[in-house]
Design a protein around this motif. Sequence first.
Motif, PDB file in Angstrom:
ATOM      1  N   GLY A  32      10.934  -2.812  17.854  1.00 46.11           N
ATOM      2  CA  GLY A  32       9.922  -2.027  18.547  1.00 46.11           C
ATOM      3  C   GLY A  32      10.463  -0.679  19.014  1.00 46.11           C
ATOM      4  N   LEU A  33      11.338  -0.082  18.219  1.00 52.44           N
ATOM      5  CA  LEU A  33      11.957   1.187  18.590  1.00 52.44           C
ATOM      6  C   LEU A  33      11.362   2.334  17.785  1.00 52.44           C
ATOM      7  N   ASP A  34      11.496   3.526  18.331  1.00 49.98           N
ATOM      8  CA  ASP A  34      11.076   4.727  17.631  1.00 49.98           C
ATOM      9  C   ASP A  34      11.879   4.847  16.333  1.00 49.98           C
ATOM     10  N   MET A  35      11.186   5.042  15.229  1.00 51.66           N
ATOM     11  CA  MET A  35      11.849   5.090  13.928  1.00 51.66           C
ATOM     12  C   MET A  35      12.862   6.237  13.852  1.00 51.66           C
ATOM     13  N   GLN A  36      12.580   7.374  14.479  1.00 55.54           N
ATOM     14  CA  GLN A  36      13.508   8.504  14.426  1.00 55.54           C
ATOM     15  C   GLN A  36      14.792   8.205  15.198  1.00 55.54           C
ATOM     16  N   HIS A  37      14.659   7.599  16.396  1.00 57.16           N
ATOM     17  CA  HIS A  37      15.841   7.275  17.203  1.00 57.16           C
ATOM     18  C   HIS A  37      16.689   6.217  16.495  1.00 57.16           C
ATOM     19  N   PHE A  38      16.033   5.173  16.025  1.00 55.23           N
ATOM     20  CA  PHE A  38      16.754   4.125  15.317  1.00 55.23           C
ATOM     21  C   PHE A  38      17.263   4.631  13.974  1.00 55.23           C
ATOM     22  N   GLY A  39      16.466   5.449  13.315  1.00 51.88           N
ATOM     23  CA  GLY A  39      16.855   6.004  12.025  1.00 51.88           C
ATOM     24  C   GLY A  39      18.087   6.889  12.120  1.00 51.88           C
ATOM     25  N   ALA A  40      18.200   7.670  13.206  1.00 53.66           N
ATOM     26  CA  ALA A  40      19.382   8.519  13.390  1.00 53.66           C
ATOM     27  C   ALA A  40      20.635   7.655  13.532  1.00 53.66           C
ATOM     28  N   LEU A  41      20.527   6.563  14.278  1.00 49.50           N
ATOM     29  CA  LEU A  41      21.655   5.638  14.408  1.00 49.50           C
ATOM     30  C   LEU A  41      21.977   5.026  13.042  1.00 49.50           C
ATOM     31  N   ALA A  42      20.955   4.665  12.297  1.00 51.00           N
ATOM     32  CA  ALA A  42      21.155   4.083  10.971  1.00 51.00           C
ATOM     33  C   ALA A  42      21.860   5.069  10.035  1.00 51.00           C
ATOM     34  N   VAL A  43      21.542   6.361  10.148  1.00 51.41           N
ATOM     35  CA  VAL A  43      22.200   7.377   9.307  1.00 51.41           C
ATOM     36  C   VAL A  43      23.682   7.465   9.660  1.00 51.41           C
ATOM     37  N   VAL A  44      24.007   7.463  10.954  1.00 51.29           N
ATOM     38  CA  VAL A  44      25.413   7.498  11.378  1.00 51.29           C
ATOM     39  C   VAL A  44      26.134   6.261  10.848  1.00 51.29           C
ATOM     40  N   PHE A  45      25.486   5.100  10.979  1.00 46.44           N
ATOM     41  CA  PHE A  45      26.064   3.868  10.443  1.00 46.44           C
ATOM     42  C   PHE A  45      26.268   3.978   8.948  1.00 46.44           C
ATOM     43  N   SER A  46      25.318   4.562   8.275  1.00 41.30           N
ATOM     44  CA  SER A  46      25.403   4.707   6.830  1.00 41.30           C
ATOM     45  C   SER A  46      26.618   5.542   6.446  1.00 41.30           C
ATOM     46  N   LEU A  47      26.833   6.642   7.149  1.00 40.62           N
ATOM     47  CA  LEU A  47      27.986   7.495   6.863  1.00 40.62           C
ATOM     48  C   LEU A  47      29.295   6.753   7.112  1.00 40.62           C
ATOM     49  N   LEU A  48      29.366   6.045   8.248  1.00 39.11           N
ATOM     50  CA  LEU A  48      30.558   5.247   8.538  1.00 39.11           C
ATOM     51  C   LEU A  48      30.754   4.176   7.467  1.00 39.11           C
ATOM     52  N   ALA A  49      29.675   3.524   7.098  1.00 38.85           N
ATOM     53  CA  ALA A  49      29.753   2.441   6.123  1.00 38.85           C
ATOM     54  C   ALA A  49      30.152   2.946   4.745  1.00 38.85           C
ATOM     55  N   MET A  50      29.716   4.151   4.369  1.00 40.71           N
ATOM     56  CA  MET A  50      30.090   4.689   3.062  1.00 40.71           C
ATOM     57  C   MET A  50      31.597   4.898   2.971  1.00 40.71           C
ATOM     58  N   VAL A  51      32.174   5.441   4.021  1.00 36.83           N
ATOM     59  CA  VAL A  51      33.622   5.646   4.021  1.00 36.83           C
ATOM     60  C   VAL A  51      34.330   4.288   3.985  1.00 36.83           C
ATOM     61  N   TRP A  52      33.910   3.375   4.858  1.00 40.26           N
ATOM     62  CA  TRP A  52      34.483   2.034   4.908  1.00 40.26           C
ATOM     63  C   TRP A  52      34.297   1.328   3.553  1.00 40.26           C
ATOM     64  N   ASN A  53      33.114   1.444   2.974  1.00 40.97           N
ATOM     65  CA  ASN A  53      32.785   0.790   1.711  1.00 40.97           C
ATOM     66  C   ASN A  53      33.725   1.242   0.595  1.00 40.97           C
ATOM     67  N   TYR A  54      33.926   2.531   0.477  1.00 43.34           N
ATOM     68  CA  TYR A  54      34.777   3.057  -0.596  1.00 43.34           C
ATOM     69  C   TYR A  54      36.194   2.474  -0.503  1.00 43.34           C
ATOM     70  N   TYR A  55      36.797   2.607   0.668  1.00 41.77           N
ATOM     71  CA  TYR A  55      38.181   2.164   0.818  1.00 41.77           C
ATOM     72  C   TYR A  55      38.302   0.647   0.817  1.00 41.77           C
ATOM     73  N   TYR A  56      37.377  -0.035   1.463  1.00 45.94           N
ATOM     74  CA  TYR A  56      37.416  -1.496   1.499  1.00 45.94           C
ATOM     75  C   TYR A  56      37.282  -2.075   0.085  1.00 45.94           C
ATOM     76  N   ASN A  57      36.320  -1.607  -0.705  1.00 43.74           N
ATOM     77  CA  ASN A  57      36.126  -2.128  -2.059  1.00 43.74           C
ATOM     78  C   ASN A  57      37.336  -1.845  -2.942  1.00 43.74           C
ATOM     79  N   ARG A  58      37.906  -0.687  -2.779  1.00 43.12           N
ATOM     80  CA  ARG A  58      39.099  -0.349  -3.560  1.00 43.12           C
ATOM     81  C   ARG A  58      40.251  -1.293  -3.213  1.00 43.12           C
ATOM     82  N   LEU A  59      40.476  -1.507  -1.927  1.00 40.86           N
ATOM     83  CA  LEU A  59      41.553  -2.409  -1.506  1.00 40.86           C
ATOM     84  C   LEU A  59      41.282  -3.841  -1.943  1.00 40.86           C
ATOM     85  N   PHE A  60      40.038  -4.291  -1.817  1.00 39.40           N
ATOM     86  CA  PHE A  60      39.684  -5.653  -2.219  1.00 39.40           C
ATOM     87  C   PHE A  60      39.908  -5.831  -3.722  1.00 39.40           C
TER      88      PHE A  60
END
Length: 145
Positions: A32-60
């Motif tokens: 029940g949150l504002d899509m823009q407020h939650f969406g901005a957090l999701a974008v930050v998470f996405s950026l963090l996850a992309m960096v983590w994803n690249y290195y984690y998958n390579r190491l795995f």
Amino acid sequence: MMRNRADRIRHTVGFELVGLVLLTGLGSWLLGLDMQHFGALAVVFSLLAMVWNYYYNRLFDQWLLRHRGTSIKRQRDRIIHALLFEGGLLFITLPLIAWWMQVSLWQALVMDVGMAVFYLVFAYLYNLAYDRVFPVSVAAVLSPD
């Protein structure tokens, strides 16, 4: 055989774009949150996850290659892969959720676990589909990383 850099980038960007759209819509609706407020957090998470994803998958994949001679994942490997990925991301994102959403660490943990469960299922399905649509090929292995 391992994937090359271009393939890893395509995988990561596709994963984050599809996940971001699904998470923003579902998360804002369920919480029940504002899509823009939650969406901005999701974008930050996405950026963090992309960096983590690249290195984690390579190491795995490197670990699989070193211990098994191939980076091709079995069912058990996929489950371990998803659990470890989400566990590492949870550790990184918990304080950010508490600060951004102005909630306690406990409330942030509940939200973060909800997102982790979403991404556990999503990661398994996305990676299974990705490997079928873009199988590891000799050409991918031979191109420079």
